[in-house]
Every structure is written in C-alpha cells, then in structure tokens.
Scaffold this active site. Structure first.
Site, short mmCIF file in Angstrom:
data_model
loop_
_atom_site.label_atom_id
_atom_site.label_comp_id
_atom_site.label_asym_id
_atom_site.label_seq_id
_atom_site.Cartn_x
_atom_site.Cartn_y
_atom_site.Cartn_z
N TYR A 9 0.85 -1.20 0.00
CA TYR A 9 0.00 0.00 0.00
C TYR A 9 0.87 1.24 0.00
CZ TYR A 9 -4.90 -0.43 -0.37
OH TYR A 9 -6.15 -0.56 -0.91
N GLU A 24 -0.49 4.74 -0.79
CA GLU A 24 -1.28 5.93 -1.13
C GLU A 24 -0.43 7.17 -0.95
OE1 GLU A 24 -4.75 5.65 1.30
OE2 GLU A 24 -5.83 4.44 -0.15
N ASP A 32 -5.73 12.75 -25.81
CA ASP A 32 -5.81 11.36 -25.37
C ASP A 32 -5.03 10.53 -26.39
OD1 ASP A 32 -6.34 8.76 -24.74
OD2 ASP A 32 -8.52 9.04 -24.48
N THR A 39 -2.60 5.10 -22.48
CA THR A 39 -2.51 3.75 -21.94
C THR A 39 -1.07 3.29 -22.13
OG1 THR A 39 -2.99 2.72 -24.05
CG2 THR A 39 -4.88 3.15 -22.61
N LYS A 61 -0.91 -0.50 -25.25
CA LYS A 61 -1.23 -0.59 -26.67
C LYS A 61 0.09 -0.61 -27.46
CE LYS A 61 -5.88 1.04 -25.76
NZ LYS A 61 -6.94 2.07 -25.93
N ARG A 103 -0.73 -3.55 -18.68
CA ARG A 103 -2.07 -2.97 -18.83
C ARG A 103 -2.25 -1.86 -17.81
NH1 ARG A 103 -6.45 -3.71 -21.44
NH2 ARG A 103 -5.20 -5.29 -22.47
C1 LIG Z 1 -8.01 2.39 -25.08
C2 LIG Z 1 -8.42 3.79 -24.92
C3 LIG Z 1 -8.78 4.32 -23.67
C4 LIG Z 1 -9.06 3.47 -22.46
O1 LIG Z 1 -8.05 2.72 -21.99
P1 LIG Z 1 -8.38 1.60 -20.90
O2 LIG Z 1 -7.02 1.24 -20.40
O3 LIG Z 1 -9.08 0.50 -21.62
O4 LIG Z 1 -9.22 2.22 -19.84
C5 LIG Z 1 -9.03 5.67 -23.57
N1 LIG Z 1 -8.95 6.47 -24.65
C6 LIG Z 1 -8.65 6.00 -25.87
C7 LIG Z 1 -8.59 6.93 -27.01
C8 LIG Z 1 -8.39 4.64 -26.05
O5 LIG Z 1 -8.13 4.18 -27.27
#
Ligand SMILES: *Cc1c(COP(=O)(O)O)cnc(C)c1O
Length: 433
Positions: A68, A70, A214, A240, A243, A249
């Site tokens: 933990y 935080e 994003d 993320t 990817k 993850r």
């Molecule tokens: C994959 C994705 C997310 C979300 O990611 P998670 O790890 O699945 O929560 C957010 N924004 C975009 C543009 C994505 O492609």
C-alpha cells in the site's frame, strides 16, 4: 527499518512461479496456458493490443503487488514505502525523459482512469467540453452518453469530413467558437491519420480552453519517434501503456508543470486509492525499453506495416477510410464487398485471424453490426513480421471475409487457418527458449 539485505545471486525470487501455480490451481494455470496458446496460434490484428516483454511480465508478477502506497514518493500515507518509492521515482523520471515532459503521473490504473483525472482536474459537473464523437473514431470516455463523461458533463462532439474522412477541422473551430468549451480534446480509438496538434493548440488559446490529447492509441509511436509528439502542444496528454507502447495494462499522463498539482490531486485522492506498485515497476521497465534504438525501429516498422496492410486490403476491395494510414491502424469499409463488420469479425476469427468490427464514419449500420473492421500491426510487428507478410495477411483476410464462413470447419476457414499457422510458426509470439 527491518530489511533483509538484498540479494545474493541465489536468493529465491518470489513471483511468476508457474510450476507452483500449476500444482495448486490447475484450473487457472490451465487458462493461462491456453491463452498463451491462443495468442501463439492465431494472427493478432487488434489495433489496441500488443505483446509485452517477459521483463515487463516479471515485474507485474512480483511482491510489489502487496504494497500500500497511497500518496506520492516521499509523501505516503503508509510506512514501508522505501522500495516502492524507488520504483515510482524511476518510472516518473523515465517517463518525463521519454516524452520530454515537464511532469508525469504514472499512477492511473488505465487509460480511462487517466482520463477521469483530467475531468477531475479541470471541470465541474455540467461544464462543456469538445471532443470527437465515438462513432467517428472517438472513445467512450470522451462524452458518450453511457459513460460518466457524457452523464456528468456537457459533451459537444465533432466528427470527420465526408470527403476526406479525416477530422473536420472547420467544424472543430466552429463548435469551439460557438460553445466556448472548458476543455478541447483530440485523440480517439479509430483515427488512422496524424492529428494537427498545432491547430488544436491555437484554437484552445483563442477560446481560452485547456488542450488535452488522449494519446492512448498512438503514444508508442511517439515514444519511438515514428510520428510527431503532442507533448509540446498539449496542456495534458493521457495514455494507456499496453497498446503500441507494449508495457503493462495500465495508464499514465504527462503535463505542463503548471498543471502538475491539479492533476496529481485528481489522480489521487480524487479518483483512485492505492497505486498498483507492481504495475508502476512494470511501466518503468517498459519506459526503459521504449528508449532503446530497437524500440524506435519497432515503431517505424509498425507504421510501415500498417501502411502496407491498409493498401493491400484496399487492393482486395476492402477500402481503407481516409485512403490509408499514417499510424499503426487502419479502418476499412466493407460495403464494397457486401459483408457486415460483425460477419467479417466472425469469419476472420474462424480462420484464426483476430480483428474487430468497427463503425466507419457515417456508418449506416448500428454499432453492434457495423460496416467496417479495424486492423492494427503492433502485435504482428512485435513478432517480427514485415511488409511481405502484411501483403500475405491482407490476402488471407480478404479470402476469409469475402469467401469464408463463421464455421471453423468450413473449407475456406480451414484453408486460411493452415496459412495462418504457417505464418505464426515462422514468426512466433513469445517464442519458446
Ligand atoms: C483504449 C483507450 C482508452 C481506455 O483505456 P483503458 O485502459 O481501456 O481504460 C481511452 N482512450 C482511448 C482513445 C483509447 O483508445
């Protein structure tokens, strides 16, 4: 501080002990094994997936999962954080260096969690923001009605131009001037082309908005310097780590120094509790991998392969929207071959090819049927495949989708599957030592 001095070379490392798991829980051990078999046995073309390294997986399977912590390094709400502080500090420093960023927060549990922090830092419920519409290539967390982002905030959505099928920049500007949003968001899950970050920056300045990118999908290409970075332009970039980037993850964000305090507070304590220290350690390992010349070469090849795959599919009548791609993914319109997205996905699956149905811009079908498929090259490129293999894969997809069947015993499914097996035998995923 009670602390056994680390570590003689023959010390036992606890974690990632598959034999012990197999002995105790053959049910779950069996799932882990057969999932590995599934990954190895087919072609993985889902644009948001990749195959992280054994080193990343080892950090994930470690005792750091127990701790933990935080708070942030040096400012924790728990004792005993000396070791995890090291891991998080290394992760932060590597992340900042990799993206040339003023500040990094490596605690978000996922892309969606990182995005929540941006809403938390910059907006109050009811505030207006501008983002790409989900059916045009955006993301659920960009104001879709079923998401918190669409329920609690006033999302105004832009789309793509009918002709170019790329972002309709005139519409973006017009909506920004009309609605004066608090935040302007660029990025999405099915955008094959580069985004004009400078345009968005100037527009955000003109209307007094925060500019948020994003970069969940394409951040790996930025890390590998295969495409331009949004970091110099955006107030905040969320992403993320699993990817194209090829880490665990999870999620992370980088931002301008002036927003550091607001975003840190929004990640913790506003949106999250204890950080996942094993995942943060794995992110640190991944950031180190991404700084290597090998990773830069990987990122370059991901794009080269995606271009080839998009072009070759087009030659089989499976038209790439926008005419192609600049990134790791392409979106394809199946109307010319008279197949729906849902059928294409099932037929490909029966032939050992994993891809997803996807709405195309101005799709006449419902989202759960869709007129398109989305394909990406992060996984196959990790396996070492190149443009020659992409041409072959396009032919296999076309055969499966146009002439094939959702029945794995159908003749076409069998034929294509045999060729898939040949490819993945020559370019194995997680090769056996
Ligand atoms: C994959 C994705 C997310 C979300 O990611 P998670 O790890 O699945 O929560 C957010 N924004 C975009 C543009 C994505 O492609």
């Amino acid at each position: 501080m009670t602390h056994h001095e680390p570590t003689s070379p023959d010390d036992t490392f606890y974690g990632s002990d598959f034999g012990a798991l197999q002995a105790f829980d053959p049910d779950i051990a069996g799932v882990l094994l057969s999932e590995l078999g599934r990954i190895r046995g087919g072609l993985q073309l889902i644009a948001s997936e990749n195959m992280s390294s054994p080193e990343v997986l080892t950090a994930l399977g470690s005792t750091l999962s127990n701790k933990y912590a935080e708070g942030y390094p040096g400012r924790r709400y728990y004792g005993g954080c000396v070791e995890v502080d090291k891991a998080e500090t290394i992760a932060i420093e590597r992340c900042k260096a990799l993206f040339d960023a003023e500040h990094a927060n490596v605690q978000p549990h996922s892309g969606a969690s990182a995005n929540q922090a941006v809403y938390g830092a910059f907006m109050q419920p009811g505030d207006t923001f501008l983002a790409m519409a989900l059916p045009m290539g955006g993301h659920l967390t960009h104001g879709a009605k079923v998401s918190f982002s669409g329920k609690w905030f006033n999302a105004v959505h832009y789309g793509v131009d009918r002709e170019t099928e790329d972002i309709d920049y005139d519409q973006v500007a017009q909506l920004a001037r009309e609605h004066r949003p608090k935040v302007i968001l660029a990025g999405g899950s099915a955008i094959p082309r580069l985004i004009d970050f400078e345009f968005f920056r100037n527009l955000a300045d003109e209307v007094g908005a925060i500019f948020w990118v994003d970069a969940a999908h394409f951040i790996g290409l930025v890390a590998g310097k295969a495409i331009p970075s949004p970091v110099p332009y955006a107030d905040v970039v969320t992403f993320t780590t699993h990817k194209v980037l090829r880490g665990p993850r999870s999620g992370a964000l980088v931002c301008k120094a002036e927003h550091a305090a607001a975003l840190d507070k929004a990640v913790f304590p506003m949106m999250q509790g204890g950080p996942q220290m094993h995942t943060i350690a794995a992110k640190a390992v991944n950031f180190k991998e991404c700084a290597t010349p090998e990773y830069a070469e990987y990122a370059r090849r991901v794009v080269e392969n995606a271009r080839q795959l998009a072009t070759s599919l087009g030659e089989h009548g499976i038209r790439p929207t926008t005419g192609g791609t600049d990134t790791h993914l392409s979106l394809h319109d199946l109307q010319g071959v008279g197949v729906t997205g849902v059928d294409a996905e099932a037929r490909a699956d029966a032939a050992g090819i994993v891809l997803n149905k996807n709405a195309i811009p101005f799709d006449p079908q419902k989202a759960n049927i869709a007129s398109g498929i989305r394909v990406g090259t992060p996984c196959t490129t990790t396996q070492g495949m190149g443009t020659e293999e992409m041409t072959a894969i396009a032919e296999l997809i076309a055969t499966a989708v146009i002439k094939g069947d959702a029945d794995p015993d159908h003749e076409v499914s069998r034929e294509v599957r045999a060729e898939v097996t040949d490819l993945v035998t020559r370019f194995p995923a997680y090769p056996r030592p």
